[in-house]
Design an enzyme around this catalytic site. Sequence first.
Site, PDB file in Angstrom:
ATOM      1  N   PHE A 135       6.585   2.039  -4.438  1.00 17.11           N
ATOM      2  CA  PHE A 135       8.006   2.210  -4.096  1.00 17.11           C
ATOM      3  C   PHE A 135       8.565   3.592  -4.461  1.00 17.11           C
ATOM      4  CE2 PHE A 135       7.690  -2.474  -4.453  1.00 17.11           C
ATOM      5  CZ  PHE A 135       8.131  -2.818  -3.196  1.00 17.11           C
TER       6      PHE A 135
ATOM      7  N   HIS B  43      10.953  -9.514  -0.041  1.00 16.41           N
ATOM      8  CA  HIS B  43      10.686  -8.080  -0.152  1.00 16.41           C
ATOM      9  C   HIS B  43      11.995  -7.303   0.019  1.00 16.41           C
ATOM     10  CE1 HIS B  43       8.916  -4.127   0.800  1.00 16.41           C
ATOM     11  NE2 HIS B  43       7.824  -4.578   0.210  1.00 16.41           N
TER      12      HIS B  43
ATOM     13  N   ASP C  14       0.867  -1.183   0.000  1.00 17.20           N
ATOM     14  CA  ASP C  14       0.000   0.000   0.000  1.00 17.20           C
ATOM     15  C   ASP C  14       0.901   1.231   0.000  1.00 17.20           C
ATOM     16  OD1 ASP C  14       0.851  -0.137   2.679  1.00 17.20           O
ATOM     17  OD2 ASP C  14      -1.076   0.533   3.476  1.00 17.20           O
TER      18      ASP C  14
ATOM     19  N   TYR D 172       3.093   4.654   0.672  1.00 13.00           N
ATOM     20  CA  TYR D 172       3.808   5.224   1.811  1.00 13.00           C
ATOM     21  C   TYR D 172       2.842   6.112   2.588  1.00 13.00           C
ATOM     22  CZ  TYR D 172       8.138   3.939  -0.681  1.00 13.00           C
ATOM     23  OH  TYR D 172       9.147   3.270  -1.324  1.00 13.00           O
TER      24      TYR D 172
END
Length: 223
Positions: free
Chosen positions: A77, A187, A64, A66
């Site tokens: 990202f 991740h 989701d 930032y």
Amino acid sequence: MVHFENEWDELLKDEFKKEYYLKLRQFLINEYKTQRIFPGMYDIFNALKYTSYSDVKAVIIGQDPYHGEGQAHGLCFSVRKGITPPPSLVNIFKEIKNDVGVDNTGKHGELTKWAKNGVLLLNNVLTVRSGAANSHKGKGWEQFTDDVIRLLDMREKPMVFLLWGANARSKTALIHNKAHLVLTCAHPSPLSAYNGFFGCRHFSKANEFLRSHGMEEIDWSID
């Protein structure tokens, strides 16, 4: 009505009429009125606005947005220029440098160039409350983004799915078309990057796949 100004307008026109999305829309109207929500409402769909359906070469799926001030702008990202790149993005840049020799470190963290070069930077959930990660989880966004992935899976022209972390890897269940390449690993978060993200070589593997299918490689530089 949302307007993407590209092929997504036709592909997703019925999505916005579905009951789940109408409920999601009412929830978001109230949230934007009463809470601090990221990204700004005009940036929610930037991933789809910047990367049209037939232009997609690679798909990167985030969790989701930032939830810090000024960070999110609709691309997973990515943060706007002038905002310090978060740790996960710093690790992405490290792997790119080690993998394909492109050095993005010390510049900025805005990935708009990637989006316009065919990288669909799609979060699983497209909005979030300030300071509250996963606060819009389970409100309907997952159905919307799953349907986007299903549409991508139906495309004959090959693409690469880069699925990092358990949340993104769960999307493999939606990808059935053998024409596409699915790459999975840990991740890029500092908590897990050393468990398989570093050394995954996804960026060179994606370009090797695209090249083998007569498609233009992705330029992983950011300016």
